[in-house]
Design a protein around this motif. Structure first.
Motif, PDB file in Angstrom:
ATOM      1  N   SER A  66      38.377  35.056 -40.712  1.00 29.16           N
ATOM      2  CA  SER A  66      39.199  35.017 -39.555  1.00 29.16           C
ATOM      3  C   SER A  66      39.807  33.553 -39.748  1.00 29.16           C
ATOM      4  CB  SER A  66      38.509  34.853 -38.231  1.00 29.16           C
ATOM      5  OG  SER A  66      37.399  33.508 -38.073  1.00 29.16           O
ATOM      6  N   GLU A 108      37.373  30.817 -39.384  1.00 31.68           N
ATOM      7  CA  GLU A 108      36.429  30.685 -40.343  1.00 31.68           C
ATOM      8  C   GLU A 108      37.090  30.155 -41.692  1.00 31.68           C
ATOM      9  OE1 GLU A 108      33.638  34.641 -39.446  1.00 31.68           O
ATOM     10  OE2 GLU A 108      35.572  34.903 -40.626  1.00 31.68           O
ATOM     11  N   LYS A 127      44.053  29.751 -29.206  1.00 29.59           N
ATOM     12  CA  LYS A 127      42.782  30.245 -29.321  1.00 29.59           C
ATOM     13  C   LYS A 127      42.897  31.666 -29.602  1.00 29.59           C
ATOM     14  CE  LYS A 127      39.988  26.512 -27.532  1.00 29.59           C
ATOM     15  NZ  LYS A 127      38.945  26.072 -26.602  1.00 29.59           N
ATOM     16  N   ARG A 163      40.373  34.473 -33.882  1.00 33.72           N
ATOM     17  CA  ARG A 163      39.499  35.633 -34.485  1.00 33.72           C
ATOM     18  C   ARG A 163      40.367  36.472 -35.321  1.00 33.72           C
ATOM     19  NH1 ARG A 163      34.503  35.799 -32.202  1.00 33.72           N
ATOM     20  NH2 ARG A 163      34.445  34.390 -30.394  1.00 33.72           N
ATOM     21  N   ARG A 164      41.745  36.159 -35.588  1.00 35.74           N
ATOM     22  CA  ARG A 164      42.378  37.338 -36.413  1.00 35.74           C
ATOM     23  C   ARG A 164      42.090  37.110 -37.787  1.00 35.74           C
ATOM     24  NH1 ARG A 164      48.617  37.550 -35.093  1.00 35.74           N
ATOM     25  NH2 ARG A 164      48.347  39.448 -36.701  1.00 35.74           N
TER      26      ARG A 164
END
Length: 243
Positions: free
Chosen positions: A95, A98, A129, A133-134
């Motif tokens: 992501s 990450e 935000k 997570r993409r």
């Protein structure tokens, strides 16, 4: 005060001197531009400074008074020197968050950085935000470049090497990138900028160095440098002969 000194640096690949006896200094807080035709040694110079993937064969790179010339790239990064690359490098299956966290674990912030620091870096370059997570694989070219910047910023650098950040971008995206790089410099981070987009170089650089065939051709005020006949010949000579 100089934060970076490059002294007689050369990089050899067999008989080819990709970087040939290059010397210059960069002042703390400066945006230092680097230009030159394709194949002139710009990215190889960045490699020798950052130690990724190699250091110089000759000469010295001195960062904040310490010789980096024989140090590994991860050691240099933890001292406060980060870089980006021409291609929008990212771990596609990870992501956005990450990816930036990987940068934090590699750089100067490694021992103390956590979610708050990574979040700040991502938001600074413009991610909300909802984007965290993409997967990186789903990002546009511009957003992947912003992710590279955020990953570098999460390393808490004192000096940042940007390798063609405008490559592949539209004119509005280039303007947004100029604004973002100015904001990064406003945080007190020293920037070395390789770029072919003249607008970006002239707008941002306080000094401009031109490389040609691995050697420094000229270093000075950007507006004067781009009008120099030797610089014009380096960029346009082959085209003029062809005409």
């Amino acid at each position: 005060m100089s934060i970076l000194e490059v002294v007689g640096v050369s990089k050899l690949f067999g008989a080819l001197r990709a970087v040939d006896d290059v010397s210059f200094t960069v002042e703390a807080g400066e945006i230092f531009g680097i230009a030159g035709p394709n194949g002139s040694g710009k990215s190889t110079l960045f490699n020798t400074i950052s130690g990724i993937p190699f250091g110089p064969d000759e000469g010295r790179v001195v960062f904040q008074g310490q010789d980096l010339s024989r140090l590994k790239g991860h050691v240099i990064a933890r001292m406060g020197l980060a870089r980006t690359f021409q291609r929008e490098t990212a771990f596609d299956t990870l992501s956005v968050f990450e990816n930036a966290l990987m940068g934090a674990s590699y750089g100067r912030a490694a021992r103390g950085a956590g979610a708050a620091e990574v979040t700040e870096a991502l938001q600074f370059v413009g991610f909300d935000k909802a984007m965290f997570r993409r997967p990186a694989a789903e990002l546009s070219v511009y957003d992947r470049k912003c992710l590279m910047l955020a990953t570098a910023l999460a390393m808490s650098p004192r000096i940042l090497l940007l390798d063609e950040p405008a490559s592949g971008l539209t004119k509005p995206e280039i303007e947004d990138s100029i604004t973002l790089i100015r904001r990064i410099a406003g945080r007190g981070i020293t920037i070395l900028l390789i770029e072919h987009v003249l607008t970006m170089l002239l707008t941002l650089s306080q000094r401009l160095m031109v490389l040609n065939q691995g050697r420094m051709l000229i270093l000075g005020e950007p507006e004067e440098v781009v009008r120099n006949p030797e610089v014009i010949r380096a960029y346009l000579g082959d085209r003029r002969r062809a005409a």
